[in-house]
Design a protein around this motif. Structure first.
Motif, mmCIF file in Angstrom:
data_model
loop_
_atom_site.group_PDB
_atom_site.id
_atom_site.type_symbol
_atom_site.label_atom_id
_atom_site.label_comp_id
_atom_site.label_asym_id
_atom_site.label_seq_id
_atom_site.Cartn_x
_atom_site.Cartn_y
_atom_site.Cartn_z
ATOM 1 N N ARG A 26 40.520 22.985 50.110
ATOM 2 C CA ARG A 26 39.448 22.156 49.543
ATOM 3 C C ARG A 26 39.086 21.015 50.487
ATOM 4 O O ARG A 26 37.910 20.716 50.692
ATOM 5 N N GLU A 41 33.418 25.707 45.379
ATOM 6 C CA GLU A 41 34.409 25.331 44.368
ATOM 7 C C GLU A 41 35.534 26.353 44.403
ATOM 8 O O GLU A 41 35.287 27.557 44.450
ATOM 9 N N GLU A 43 38.929 27.309 42.224
ATOM 10 C CA GLU A 43 39.675 27.048 40.990
ATOM 11 C C GLU A 43 40.925 27.922 40.971
ATOM 12 O O GLU A 43 40.850 29.123 41.170
ATOM 13 N N GLU A 45 43.851 29.435 38.746
ATOM 14 C CA GLU A 45 44.351 29.725 37.410
ATOM 15 C C GLU A 45 45.782 30.231 37.528
ATOM 16 O O GLU A 45 46.356 30.215 38.605
ATOM 17 N N LEU A 49 42.602 33.206 41.457
ATOM 18 C CA LEU A 49 41.960 32.127 42.180
ATOM 19 C C LEU A 49 40.483 32.495 42.221
ATOM 20 O O LEU A 49 40.150 33.649 42.495
ATOM 21 N N THR A 50 39.581 31.553 41.923
ATOM 22 C CA THR A 50 38.154 31.850 41.921
ATOM 23 C C THR A 50 37.458 30.973 42.955
ATOM 24 O O THR A 50 37.588 29.751 42.922
ATOM 25 N N THR A 52 33.763 29.987 44.385
ATOM 26 C CA THR A 52 32.323 30.039 44.156
ATOM 27 C C THR A 52 31.667 29.251 45.282
ATOM 28 O O THR A 52 32.027 28.095 45.523
ATOM 29 N N ARG A 94 30.400 34.490 43.830
ATOM 30 C CA ARG A 94 31.729 34.208 43.276
ATOM 31 C C ARG A 94 32.650 35.355 43.636
ATOM 32 O O ARG A 94 32.282 36.514 43.550
#
Length: 163
Positions: A26, A41, A43, A45, A49-50, A52, A94
Protein backbone atom coordinates in the motif's frame (compact mmCIF):
# COMPACT_ATOMS: atom_id res chain seq x y z
CA UNK A 1 14.91 -42.81 23.87
CA UNK A 2 11.69 -42.90 21.89
CA UNK A 3 11.13 -45.95 19.76
CA UNK A 4 9.31 -44.00 17.01
CA UNK A 5 9.90 -40.53 15.60
CA UNK A 6 7.44 -38.32 13.74
CA UNK A 7 6.82 -34.96 12.09
CA UNK A 8 3.87 -33.12 10.56
CA UNK A 9 3.64 -31.83 6.99
CA UNK A 10 1.55 -28.66 6.85
CA UNK A 11 0.91 -25.80 4.47
CA UNK A 12 0.71 -22.50 6.30
CA UNK A 13 2.01 -18.94 6.23
CA UNK A 14 2.77 -16.28 8.82
CA UNK A 15 -0.33 -14.06 8.89
CA UNK A 16 1.53 -11.13 10.49
CA UNK A 17 4.17 -11.22 7.74
CA UNK A 18 1.33 -11.10 5.19
CA UNK A 19 -0.23 -8.09 6.96
CA UNK A 20 3.16 -6.34 6.95
CA UNK A 21 3.62 -7.18 3.26
CA UNK A 22 0.22 -5.68 2.38
CA UNK A 23 1.09 -2.52 4.36
CA UNK A 24 4.35 -2.20 2.43
CA UNK A 25 2.55 -2.69 -0.89
CA UNK A 26 0.00 0.00 0.00
CA UNK A 27 2.81 2.41 0.91
CA UNK A 28 4.72 1.61 -2.26
CA UNK A 29 1.63 2.05 -4.45
CA UNK A 30 0.94 5.43 -2.81
CA UNK A 31 4.48 6.65 -3.50
CA UNK A 32 5.23 5.28 -6.98
CA UNK A 33 4.71 7.85 -9.73
CA UNK A 34 3.00 5.44 -12.12
CA UNK A 35 0.61 4.09 -9.46
CA UNK A 36 -0.02 7.14 -7.24
CA UNK A 37 -3.16 8.40 -9.03
CA UNK A 38 -4.59 4.98 -9.90
CA UNK A 39 -6.86 4.89 -6.82
CA UNK A 40 -5.64 1.39 -5.99
CA UNK A 41 -7.29 -0.31 -3.01
CA UNK A 42 -5.99 -3.50 -1.40
CA UNK A 43 -8.28 -5.24 1.08
CA UNK A 44 -7.15 -8.21 3.17
CA UNK A 45 -9.85 -10.63 4.29
CA UNK A 46 -9.50 -13.89 6.21
CA UNK A 47 -8.98 -16.17 3.22
CA UNK A 48 -8.45 -13.75 0.34
CA UNK A 49 -7.05 -10.47 -0.84
CA UNK A 50 -8.89 -8.05 -3.17
CA UNK A 51 -7.05 -5.59 -5.42
CA UNK A 52 -9.14 -2.86 -7.08
CA UNK A 53 -7.36 -0.48 -9.44
CA UNK A 54 -7.69 1.68 -12.56
CA UNK A 55 -6.56 -0.64 -15.37
CA UNK A 56 -5.00 -3.98 -16.29
CA UNK A 57 -1.61 -2.29 -16.56
CA UNK A 58 -1.71 -0.90 -13.01
CA UNK A 59 -3.08 -4.24 -11.76
CA UNK A 60 -0.05 -5.99 -13.24
CA UNK A 61 2.28 -3.45 -11.58
CA UNK A 62 0.56 -3.94 -8.19
CA UNK A 63 0.89 -7.75 -8.57
CA UNK A 64 4.61 -7.33 -9.26
CA UNK A 65 5.05 -5.14 -6.16
CA UNK A 66 3.09 -7.72 -4.10
CA UNK A 67 5.35 -10.54 -5.31
CA UNK A 68 8.52 -8.53 -4.57
CA UNK A 69 7.46 -7.55 -1.06
CA UNK A 70 6.26 -11.08 -0.22
CA UNK A 71 9.56 -12.55 -1.37
CA UNK A 72 11.53 -10.08 0.75
CA UNK A 73 9.48 -11.08 3.80
CA UNK A 74 10.11 -14.82 3.20
CA UNK A 75 6.52 -15.58 2.19
CA UNK A 76 6.19 -18.27 -0.46
CA UNK A 77 4.56 -17.03 -3.67
CA UNK A 78 2.63 -20.33 -3.74
CA UNK A 79 0.22 -18.97 -1.11
CA UNK A 80 -1.22 -16.55 -3.68
CA UNK A 81 -3.82 -17.97 -6.07
CA UNK A 82 -4.46 -15.13 -8.52
CA UNK A 83 -7.98 -15.31 -9.96
CA UNK A 84 -8.81 -13.75 -13.32
CA UNK A 85 -9.44 -9.98 -13.16
CA UNK A 86 -12.98 -8.71 -13.61
CA UNK A 87 -14.21 -5.32 -14.76
CA UNK A 88 -16.15 -3.25 -12.22
CA UNK A 89 -17.94 0.07 -12.66
CA UNK A 90 -16.12 3.22 -13.72
CA UNK A 91 -13.49 1.55 -15.95
CA UNK A 92 -11.90 -0.12 -12.94
CA UNK A 93 -10.56 -3.64 -12.53
CA UNK A 94 -10.85 -5.96 -9.53
CA UNK A 95 -8.85 -9.09 -8.87
CA UNK A 96 -9.39 -11.54 -6.04
CA UNK A 97 -6.31 -13.36 -4.77
CA UNK A 98 -7.19 -16.47 -2.78
CA UNK A 99 -4.78 -17.31 0.05
CA UNK A 100 -3.85 -21.00 0.12
CA UNK A 101 -3.59 -22.56 3.55
CA UNK A 102 -3.74 -26.20 4.56
CA UNK A 103 -3.52 -29.36 2.50
CA UNK A 104 -6.61 -30.29 0.51
CA UNK A 105 -7.90 -33.86 0.88
CA UNK A 106 -6.79 -34.73 -2.66
CA UNK A 107 -3.30 -33.31 -2.17
CA UNK A 108 -2.93 -35.02 1.22
CA UNK A 109 -3.92 -38.37 -0.36
CA UNK A 110 -1.51 -37.82 -3.25
CA UNK A 111 1.44 -36.93 -0.95
CA UNK A 112 0.58 -39.84 1.36
CA UNK A 113 0.56 -42.29 -1.56
CA UNK A 114 3.88 -40.92 -2.87
CA UNK A 115 5.58 -41.38 0.50
CA UNK A 116 4.12 -44.86 1.04
CA UNK A 117 5.09 -46.02 -2.47
CA UNK A 118 8.69 -44.82 -2.19
CA UNK A 119 9.51 -45.43 1.47
CA UNK A 120 8.41 -48.73 2.99
CA UNK A 121 9.60 -48.07 6.56
CA UNK A 122 7.43 -45.02 7.26
CA UNK A 123 3.73 -44.74 8.02
CA UNK A 124 1.59 -41.81 6.95
CA UNK A 125 -1.65 -40.59 8.53
CA UNK A 126 -3.85 -37.80 7.21
CA UNK A 127 -4.96 -35.53 10.05
CA UNK A 128 -7.35 -32.88 8.79
CA UNK A 129 -5.26 -30.41 6.76
CA UNK A 130 -1.90 -31.98 7.64
CA UNK A 131 0.02 -35.25 7.33
CA UNK A 132 1.70 -37.07 10.23
CA UNK A 133 4.66 -39.17 9.15
CA UNK A 134 6.15 -41.65 11.65
CA UNK A 135 9.10 -44.04 11.48
CA UNK A 136 11.45 -45.97 13.75
CA UNK A 137 14.52 -44.24 12.33
CA UNK A 138 15.27 -40.52 11.95
CA UNK A 139 17.04 -41.34 8.70
CA UNK A 140 13.75 -42.59 7.24
CA UNK A 141 12.08 -39.31 8.26
CA UNK A 142 14.89 -37.34 6.61
CA UNK A 143 14.35 -39.38 3.44
CA UNK A 144 10.62 -38.59 3.60
CA UNK A 145 11.36 -34.85 3.94
CA UNK A 146 13.72 -34.96 0.94
CA UNK A 147 11.13 -36.86 -1.08
CA UNK A 148 8.41 -34.30 -0.27
CA UNK A 149 10.71 -31.37 -1.06
CA UNK A 150 11.25 -32.81 -4.54
CA UNK A 151 7.51 -32.95 -5.25
CA UNK A 152 6.06 -30.11 -7.31
CA UNK A 153 2.94 -29.10 -5.38
CA UNK A 154 0.86 -25.94 -5.69
CA UNK A 155 1.15 -25.05 -1.99
CA UNK A 156 4.22 -24.41 0.17
CA UNK A 157 5.08 -27.29 2.52
CA UNK A 158 6.49 -26.92 6.03
CA UNK A 159 7.72 -29.66 8.33
CA UNK A 160 6.79 -29.18 12.00
CA UNK A 161 6.80 -31.01 15.35
CA UNK A 162 9.86 -33.03 14.45
CA UNK A 163 10.32 -35.43 17.35
Amino acid sequence: MADTFSFDVVSDFDRQELVNTIDQVRRDVGQRYDLKDSGTEIELEETSLTITTASDMTLQAVEDVLRQKATKRNLSLKIFDFQSPEAVGGNRVRQVVTLRKGLSKELAKELSKTVRDNLKKVSVAIQGESLRITAKSKDDLQAAIQLLKQQDVEVPLQFENYR
